[in-house]
Design a protein around this motif. Sequence first.
Motif, PDB file in Angstrom:
ATOM      1  N   ASN A 105       0.811  -1.224   0.000  1.00  0.00           N
ATOM      2  CA  ASN A 105       0.000   0.000   0.000  1.00  0.00           C
ATOM      3  C   ASN A 105       0.843   1.273   0.000  1.00  0.00           C
ATOM      4  N   LYS A 106       1.982   1.207  -0.664  1.00  0.00           N
ATOM      5  CA  LYS A 106       2.814   2.424  -0.711  1.00  0.00           C
ATOM      6  C   LYS A 106       2.370   3.346  -1.837  1.00  0.00           C
ATOM      7  N   ILE A 107       2.457   4.624  -1.541  1.00  0.00           N
ATOM      8  CA  ILE A 107       2.254   5.599  -2.594  1.00  0.00           C
ATOM      9  C   ILE A 107       3.644   5.888  -3.150  1.00  0.00           C
ATOM     10  N   VAL A 108       3.865   5.452  -4.372  1.00  0.00           N
ATOM     11  CA  VAL A 108       5.220   5.398  -4.906  1.00  0.00           C
ATOM     12  C   VAL A 108       5.691   6.766  -5.373  1.00  0.00           C
ATOM     13  N   GLU A 109       4.808   7.475  -6.034  1.00  0.00           N
ATOM     14  CA  GLU A 109       5.234   8.729  -6.644  1.00  0.00           C
ATOM     15  C   GLU A 109       4.031   9.610  -6.954  1.00  0.00           C
ATOM     16  N   ARG A 125      -6.596  15.931  -6.427  1.00  0.00           N
ATOM     17  CA  ARG A 125      -7.500  14.899  -5.917  1.00  0.00           C
ATOM     18  C   ARG A 125      -7.625  13.786  -6.934  1.00  0.00           C
ATOM     19  N   HIS A 126      -8.141  12.660  -6.477  1.00  0.00           N
ATOM     20  CA  HIS A 126      -8.441  11.582  -7.434  1.00  0.00           C
ATOM     21  C   HIS A 126      -9.932  11.296  -7.394  1.00  0.00           C
ATOM     22  N   SER A 127     -10.381  10.476  -8.297  1.00  0.00           N
ATOM     23  CA  SER A 127     -11.812  10.205  -8.398  1.00  0.00           C
ATOM     24  C   SER A 127     -12.197   9.133  -7.390  1.00  0.00           C
ATOM     25  N   PRO A 131      -8.563   5.515  10.998  1.00  0.00           N
ATOM     26  CA  PRO A 131      -8.917   6.730  11.737  1.00  0.00           C
ATOM     27  C   PRO A 131      -9.900   7.526  10.873  1.00  0.00           C
ATOM     28  N   SER A 132     -10.401   8.631  11.363  1.00  0.00           N
ATOM     29  CA  SER A 132     -11.461   9.297  10.598  1.00  0.00           C
ATOM     30  C   SER A 132     -10.971   9.940   9.306  1.00  0.00           C
ATOM     31  N   ASP A 133      -9.657  10.159   9.169  1.00  0.00           N
ATOM     32  CA  ASP A 133      -9.197  10.716   7.884  1.00  0.00           C
ATOM     33  C   ASP A 133      -8.616   9.651   6.956  1.00  0.00           C
ATOM     34  N   TYR A 134      -8.662   8.407   7.349  1.00  0.00           N
ATOM     35  CA  TYR A 134      -8.218   7.259   6.528  1.00  0.00           C
ATOM     36  C   TYR A 134      -6.716   7.246   6.235  1.00  0.00           C
ATOM     37  N   SER A 135      -5.940   8.037   6.988  1.00  0.00           N
ATOM     38  CA  SER A 135      -4.531   8.187   6.622  1.00  0.00           C
ATOM     39  C   SER A 135      -3.713   6.919   6.837  1.00  0.00           C
ATOM     40  N   ASP A 136      -4.142   6.069   7.735  1.00  0.00           N
ATOM     41  CA  ASP A 136      -3.421   4.808   7.948  1.00  0.00           C
ATOM     42  C   ASP A 136      -4.386   3.879   8.661  1.00  0.00           C
ATOM     43  N   PHE A 137      -4.005   2.615   8.799  1.00  0.00           N
ATOM     44  CA  PHE A 137      -4.871   1.741   9.579  1.00  0.00           C
ATOM     45  C   PHE A 137      -4.757   2.140  11.045  1.00  0.00           C
ATOM     46  N   ASN A 138      -5.857   2.085  11.758  1.00  0.00           N
ATOM     47  CA  ASN A 138      -5.857   2.521  13.151  1.00  0.00           C
ATOM     48  C   ASN A 138      -6.307   1.422  14.103  1.00  0.00           C
ATOM     49  N   CYS A 139      -6.444   0.212  13.549  1.00  0.00           N
ATOM     50  CA  CYS A 139      -6.750  -0.945  14.403  1.00  0.00           C
ATOM     51  C   CYS A 139      -5.425  -1.635  14.689  1.00  0.00           C
ATOM     52  N   PRO A 140      -5.005  -1.672  15.947  1.00  0.00           N
ATOM     53  CA  PRO A 140      -3.667  -2.189  16.254  1.00  0.00           C
ATOM     54  C   PRO A 140      -3.443  -3.626  15.799  1.00  0.00           C
ATOM     55  N   SER A 141      -4.429  -4.486  15.997  1.00  0.00           N
ATOM     56  CA  SER A 141      -4.170  -5.883  15.647  1.00  0.00           C
ATOM     57  C   SER A 141      -4.190  -6.070  14.129  1.00  0.00           C
ATOM     58  N   TYR A 142      -5.013  -5.302  13.431  1.00  0.00           N
ATOM     59  CA  TYR A 142      -4.987  -5.400  11.967  1.00  0.00           C
ATOM     60  C   TYR A 142      -3.651  -4.890  11.446  1.00  0.00           C
ATOM     61  N   LYS A 143      -3.197  -3.790  12.025  1.00  0.00           N
ATOM     62  CA  LYS A 143      -1.922  -3.213  11.608  1.00  0.00           C
ATOM     63  C   LYS A 143      -0.788  -4.217  11.835  1.00  0.00           C
ATOM     64  N   ALA A 144      -0.856  -4.942  12.935  1.00  0.00           N
ATOM     65  CA  ALA A 144       0.224  -5.869  13.288  1.00  0.00           C
ATOM     66  C   ALA A 144       0.188  -7.142  12.448  1.00  0.00           C
ATOM     67  N   LYS A 189      -6.500   9.351  -0.590  1.00  0.00           N
ATOM     68  CA  LYS A 189      -7.182  10.621  -0.331  1.00  0.00           C
ATOM     69  C   LYS A 189      -6.453  11.392   0.779  1.00  0.00           C
ATOM     70  N   ALA A 190      -6.150  10.691   1.876  1.00  0.00           N
ATOM     71  CA  ALA A 190      -5.487  11.346   3.011  1.00  0.00           C
ATOM     72  C   ALA A 190      -4.096  11.846   2.612  1.00  0.00           C
ATOM     73  N   TYR A 191      -3.406  11.049   1.817  1.00  0.00           N
ATOM     74  CA  TYR A 191      -2.048  11.415   1.401  1.00  0.00           C
ATOM     75  C   TYR A 191      -2.077  12.689   0.556  1.00  0.00           C
ATOM     76  N   LEU A 192      -2.991  12.735  -0.382  1.00  0.00           N
ATOM     77  CA  LEU A 192      -3.078  13.920  -1.251  1.00  0.00           C
ATOM     78  C   LEU A 192      -3.475  15.149  -0.436  1.00  0.00           C
ATOM     79  N   GLN A 193      -4.403  14.944   0.448  1.00  0.00           N
ATOM     80  CA  GLN A 193      -4.862  16.056   1.281  1.00  0.00           C
ATOM     81  C   GLN A 193      -3.687  16.670   2.055  1.00  0.00           C
TER      82      GLN A 193
END
Lengths: 459, 391, 344
Positions: free
Chosen positions: A93-97, A128-130, B25-38, A117-121
């Motif tokens: 799930n890396k954003i490469v570029e 933005r993307h669709s 988390p509410s902004d979806y920036s990363d997974f926020n469930c510890p066991s799922y993340k692990a 979405k969060a990364y772009l924000q």
Amino acid sequence: MSDILNSLIEILGKRGVSNSPEELWYYSMDPGVLDPHLPEFVVAPKTTEEVQKIVRLANREKIPIVPMGNGMSLTGLVIPLKGGIVMDMKRMNKIVEVNPVARYVVVEGGTSQGMLKAYLQEHHPGLRHSLPDAPAATTIAANVSLHGQGRLTQQYGFNSDMVTGLEVVLPTGEICRIGSPSVGPYWFSKGPSLPDLSGLFLGWLGTTGVITKVGLMLYPNKKIRDVELFVTDRADLIPEMLYRLTHLEMLEDINVWFQPKPLMFEDNFHITIYFAGDDDEEIEFKRKKLWNTMQGYIDSRDGGFMSVQYIKASLLEMPQRSIADFADVPKGGGFEYSGPIVTIDRFPLYAAKLVELARKYRLLYAGAARLISGGHMMMFAISFAFNRDDRDMMRRVKEALEEATEFALAEGGIPWKPNFAEQRMILDKMEPATRSLYRMIKKNLDPQGIMNPGNWEVN
Amino acid sequence: MELVHNIQHADIVHRCFRCGYCKFPSDYSDFNCPSYKAFGWDTYSPGGRMWLIRGWMEGEIKTNSHFAEIMYACTACDNCKNQCVFPRFRDFLPEIFEETRAELVNEGFVPPPVRDYFKAVTINGNPYKLPQERRGDWAAGTGIQKFSGHEYLLYIGSVGAWDEIGQKMTRSVARVLIKAGVSVGILADEETCDGNDVKAMGETGLFKQLATDNIIKFKEKGIVKIITLDPHAYNAFKKDYPPLGADFQVFHHTQIMAELLKEKRITPSTYPVTVTYHDPCYLGRHNAIYGPPRDILKAIPGLALVEMRQSGVNGFCCGGGGGNFFTDILGSGEDSPGRVRVRQALQTGASVIAVACPNCAKMLCDAVKAEGLEEILRVQGIAEIIEQASL
Amino acid sequence: MNDLQFSENVCLTCPTADCMMKCQYIRFGSIKEAHGEMMKVVRGEDSRILSECVTCYACEEYCRRGNHPYLLIGERREEKGLLSAPRPIAKQWINLTRMQGKQFICQVNDTALSCCLLPELMVLATGEIFNGVSQAVVFGAEFMCPAVHSHFSKMSVIRERLPLVIENFRKLGVKEVIFMHDECYGTFTSIAPAYCYELPFRPIYYMDFLLERLTQLKDRIKPLNIRAAYQRPCSNRLIPDKLPLVKQILDLIGVELPERTYQGENSLCCGEVFKATSGYQLVADVQGRNISDMLASGADYCVFNCPACQVSLSEKVKKEGLKPVHLVDLCKIAIGEKRREEFL
């Protein structure tokens, strides 16, 4: 079988492979109404090289592989119909570029819509993307591989039209780049001016390879987004309304929806119209144009703009979380839809069919259409909510959806993200020469028939 | 359908749509469930757990060690409860997981470290299998006395009493309170486990016994107001003790200290450092206390508070909740919650991670070491920071 | 079903035709013309009034002779099948406000505090000012005045639902009901008698209650020393005798109401209804003039009475630098229960 397990562990390490009953059971199904099928292994690669090694192993041993994102198609596209290996891509799930000037992003095959979405924000607030309205966990690669749609589809076409390059592990194990990245370092074109080979993978539902990287077009993210809701009780006028709205060429997204619950929505069709601007002047200009476009219907009393303030926040949310609410209406955690791609003039026909099916099968319905590519077509979702604890209701949903697909095909529509049975219906209806071409492509790309078998199978 | 296994909320488990909002988390920036993340399998996410529980109730999944591991890998951090899209239904997610663990306890099928934990608490009154008479040893030199008609009881909890890193935090808290002139005492060798994690791990019988014993003990001693070192104890006292007859006023030490600062009974001079604050789940999401620890940090001259992206209601768990502090089911690998959290802290540019929970302190200290960041990042309790600023 | 009580003779002998001459949306060349058009409405004939009326309620106030021109226009439109709003909008409102047994009744004894179907009102009706009555809240379609349907010329819905709402209040066994919404108070004190419905309770207007409470709490009031423009809601036209209360309350809490063009009888609609009935032009024109006028008056706050007006205009006035606030919240600020900053 233990040899295979050992080989998989050798490739991925212990935490990358599971054949525990819990994982096998969970990955045997999706949230839709189709029957489960158990895989033999679930794997979760972290790199393209790992994907390659797994595919080579599977090709050698003739083991099916089902690549999977978040498994939210609802039509069983990641159910391992013939067992084998389910490949959960979400650890890639890396954003490469991001190329901000050329407005594209390159992501790994398991990157979720939410994370992009969060990364772009954070890093590129002007882009933005669709974003589809599927849950944030759904992945970009899965979305384009089934011709998904999103918030910018009305303006720019299917999300798969926005692809700017692919990295794919072919069913025989070769790592293959498609489009501009095949001849240089830039990911700006999936095909042109070369022959567009992306068509060998987009829409193929994981049957022709594993998408490990996706280049995707980004678009200007205007500072203000706004929304208006137009309501009408005349389905017959909707095609014309949509035609007029799309003539404006300034609307971000247009959705039409109707549902009997809650009561305030009963007996009306709702057109949600999204638009964006960098300042109030641009927003007001667009609002005025779109209101004036609909003035005739206000004057004839066939439609009007409703007050949107109370639901504005929910409508503007991306992805719109309230869409999942529909699954909870019968307090049962499920819904599924048949979403044929059709022309907009067919709206009244499909709307009537949906109500007819809901009545016939005693189901709670929601109808929703998303315009694609400036109104050239739309996806018409015939949705039914169900209670997962009510097997009979789930059976009725399945039958209703089958009938919906038959109807769509008879009317010249194309079922979207069809399940395996619907794919067969499509192939049966397809011109023989086209069908042969499908077979030829599939046979050549996947000689052992290991990729998501049971799907797009031409016998 | 006749259920093979039953739990109190069996009638709503099927309502999970497994859409996956719960793991963000509410902004979806990363997974926020510890066991799922692990672990990275959907089965280890809240939605995965819900579906497995349903399959298990209906007999499609058998009780086995892997199933139990999945259930016990949950850190009870409550993120899923905030993120699930179904109103009302979502309030029951953590309860459903706890009820499932309780059923596993009833069936005698819990992972060995969980079993060992219960055993140690039952026999020793603490999970460290250490003699209770030494429980108050940490207090030497702090000036805090055994409770005797004081205004407040300072309740420490097992980690703060026994763990080396926990003790460091405990001593600071005690010293700061004494220095500010708060009338406060401790139970020392008479203190036993609060039972919060025992309950989270599903041993409801043992929890009830611990809680009842504590309530009787507190009442006998005339305790009315309790300051807890530990958000876990705070949570148990605040939420789970009252139905068993408790009517104490309960405060977390950061709440008291924030007030002391306002009243100028604590007057820190300066501590020029950049700090990021890690919200403990039992203080933040479970009890909505986000302000006081931050108020304290902001009141310290020279200190710059920077937030991690996942903070407040979106704070990422250190991995020590739900008994995982003791059972270590989540492990210490690269994707273990503690290490993920430390990397998140590093991104802020802070040189100190401020903590308000001894479990978090220990988890994050270990993670800093595992990440090889000892030279760059320090983990300090809020009270330790106050003391540092007062040097 | 009770019919509208309307005296043809009162209209016939009217020397001023104020109802139409003062109308801000339909223009007439002379009193004679206006009177003639209104008489057509009275006689059930076609008139341009029936197509041009924007349903602002104002003629109910302009008529000083006790007739109900606004209600009559609605009745005639419905008789003739003329729609004052798009059909789907009218339908939506009928559905939205349908009684579904989802009402909310707190501890009601002799007094009930009606919050109509507006959840914002339940939030407003709390704190020191409402101490003693806030626990008596009733809320829901079951207690909602149906006057809103007059905007859509669905007078039959009013006639059908009003007795049901009255019956619901009767079942509560209350002696008096405090109405938090002008439309409710107006409905029960003006529309109900116009249709000959008797009330089993005494209606109390919330501003009367507010004034009384503020007088009791006078010691706690710290004058706000601000200037505000007041957005008068359409349904206040049903109860023009209550309009002076606004100034009395604002005086008490130190809020100046600078003179402006669109105040009192000349007040302009918030535009929310026009959005559904008329289209962009009218909304932009009315809201634009209204907000410019507020700014020209030198006001720095825009005070609302009706939550619907507040929803409609808040964002827009804020953009122009005015602070939108409900009258009740202003009172709460004045007694120190809320902070001004919350409304910045």
